[in-house]
Design a protein around this motif. Sequence first.
Motif: not given
Length: 342
Positions: A15, A36, A147
């Motif tokens: 995540k 996400d 990320h």
Amino acid sequence: MIILEEIQAILSQQKPFVCYVKPNETVWNLLSQENDGIIAFSGQAGFLFMPFHEGKHVVIPFEGNKFSQGNLEKLEQKSAENFISETNQKEAFENLVAKGIEAIKQGEFDKVVLSRKIVLKEQISIVETFQNLITAYPTAFRYLFCHPKIGLWMGATPEQLVKINQNQFETVALAGTQLYSENVVWATKEIEEQQFVTDYIVTKVKDKVTQFMVTDAKTVKAGNLAHLKSLISGDLTTDFHVNDLIKTLHPTPAVCGLPKEKTIDFILKNEGYNRKYYAGFLGEYNKNNQTDLFVNLRCLEVENDVVNIYVGCGITKDSNPEKEFVETENKSMTMRNVLVSK
């Protein structure tokens, strides 16, 4: 330690999240995104992650996501390893610097900041490396940003882009680099380099703000390095907003050069790689009416099975290509010194 366990859990869930510790503070901040997706910045309060020039303008919003804080416990320093670079870039970088110096002498621009990417073919322990980073650089802005659609970055940057509280702002002109010692002596080249940055910021904002102040340049310590730093502050007027100030300041001459447009063009045409988020900026935007942003320096990117360390230096007419290469090597030690093997 609880925060390190939380980071490990979020990493395994893939995540988006950021964990950061502000300069001279012992409070960790953890913001994790519930999905996400890449959320483009459009003025919402959140943690910004912005590129140097081209790339996704990312924000993890505070609203609708999980934000937590806590006090750092005493962290043990993990054993670090000095990994070997994939290639010897000395000649290529010195040629790039020589090209920059020649362009300055030809009158194309006054100063340019040139950089390189050091590639280490190693897998590192993310959490233990970040643990070392937090403990090794207490005066820096320390962060770990991940990320799944952007990548994983961490760093310990000594440079504030801007700090804003209500309408009051503060920024810094930071430039000039040498290994830290008790008796730092600055050469004309470094003093001139730092003055370029100060003069640029003053020229760009002094007529748009009130209560404008600039301090004399002072030597500051950042890890094993010393820099010259001036504080610049003032009050924003009603027709000059936070975003105007950020747009004016980024990228500063400390990461591209002067004039801005010409040096960005030179960098994009000659560096030979994409800086991505190196020399971009990151931090809190409009959190409780305060904005706290930093330039993304002294950073690394974990990409597949390699670690990319990004380093650069300011070039003026008095620069020496070999000395500039040594400066980038010294700067790379900020990240090399904390790497823990997987």
